[in-house]
Scaffold this motif. Structure first.
Motif, PDB file in Angstrom:
ATOM      1  N   HIS A 105       2.368   1.813  -3.375  1.00  0.00           N
ATOM      2  CA  HIS A 105       1.335   2.334  -4.273  1.00  0.00           C
ATOM      3  C   HIS A 105       1.294   3.851  -4.223  1.00  0.00           C
TER       4      HIS A 105
ATOM      5  N   LYS B  14       8.106  -2.953  -5.861  1.00  0.00           N
ATOM      6  CA  LYS B  14       6.709  -3.394  -5.872  1.00  0.00           C
ATOM      7  C   LYS B  14       6.598  -4.780  -6.505  1.00  0.00           C
TER       8      LYS B  14
ATOM      9  N   HIS C  57       0.833  -1.207   0.000  1.00  0.00           N
ATOM     10  CA  HIS C  57       0.000   0.000   0.000  1.00  0.00           C
ATOM     11  C   HIS C  57       0.863   1.251   0.000  1.00  0.00           C
TER      12      HIS C  57
END
Lengths: 130, 148
Positions: A37, A103, A34
């Motif tokens: 992101h 990521k 998260h």
């Protein structure tokens, strides 16, 4: 929070310390995902802003540009501003690349852990986003 | 149930740590901006010309400042204290503050990770105790009709 054990069947499967550590790791990775992101979103915005800035720079016909350093706008010659923006663009895109790589690694690790945990606990565990 | 109390305590600590993390994450770009300005002033030193800058007087109102060449800058240290430093000393001090801030952030993030793990373990334990209880009830129900 993703990853709750909603087993109402009263399952008999033993949860070992290793399983617990895997669950913990999954939770940490999910949180990091998260964060990444958001960081990637910010980096992309910064990239776009720098692109717009350098386009404006080409269009303007002034020799001295007000370039923001900290809280003030210093009067800087156009060439120096160009160089500075180029450097900032390169730094931002390198940062963005690093974030995308992290990521990918996080997503891969989470997929691995999902396989292991679903394999052992099947329906007794929920690792999806709500 | 004491585990749910424990969970709430963890949440309180988590809120505190997250707030500290946000503060540090805001402080670090500030220090980097200061370093940038000091570096720019130092770079201008050799050229002989003054630096002209537009700064904010109030919201929406800007004014022009002319910064002559100088060897020293003043740094705001907090608590209504401002000290004058040479450019080199200022850069050293700011760099040290940046290092400290980054180190504190690292420690904080490690603490948060530990806390998150504890929260996960507690949630899993609560679920397991609940499941065990459900299982025991079913077991007892299955056993008691046989007894009577």
């Amino acid at each position: 929070m993703a990853g709750d054990m909603a087993g109402t069947s009263g399952s008999e499967v033993e949860v070992t310390w290793e399983d617990q550590q895997n669950i913990n790791k999954f939770g940490r990775l999910n949180n990091r995902l998260h964060e990444l992101h958001d960081e990637i979103k910010t980096a992309k915005e910064t990239c776009e802003n720098l692109e717009d800035a350098s386009n404006e720079l080409i269009l303007t016909d002034e020799d001295i540009v007000r370039f923001q350093i900290g809280e003030v706008f210093a009067h800087v010659p156009k060439d120096e501003v160009e160089t500075r923006i180029e450097n900032m663009k390169e730094e931002t895109s390198k940062n963005l690349e690093k974030l995308e790589e992290e990521k990918e690694s996080v997503v891969a690790q989470m997929a691995e852990l999902k396989k292991i945990l679903y394999g052992k606990f099947k329906d007794s565990i929920n690792l999806e986003e709500d | 149930m004491p585990s749910t109390c424990r969970l709430q305590q963890y949440r309180v600590v988590e809120m505190k740590l997250l707030a500290q993390q946000r503060d540090l994450q805001a402080k670090i770009p500030d220090i980097e901006k200061c370093l940038d300005i000091v570096a720019t002033l130092q770079a201008k030193k050799g050229s002989g010309e003054a630096l002209i800058a537009d700064f904010e007087v109030s919201e929406g109102i800007y004014s022009r400042a002319r910064i002559e060449e100088s060897d020293s800058v003043c740094l705001w240290l907090g608590a209504n204290v401002m000290l004058q430093y040479s450019c080199e000393e200022a850069t050293t001090l700011l760099k040290k503050n940046l290092e400290n801030a980054k180190a504190s952030l690292e420690v904080l993030v490690a603490d948060l990770h530990f806390l998150m793990d504890q929260v996960t373990i507690t949630q899993v334990t609560i679920a397991r105790v609940y499941n065990w209880d459900v299982h025991q009830r079913k077991f007892r129900q299955a056993a008691s009709p046989k007894e009577s």
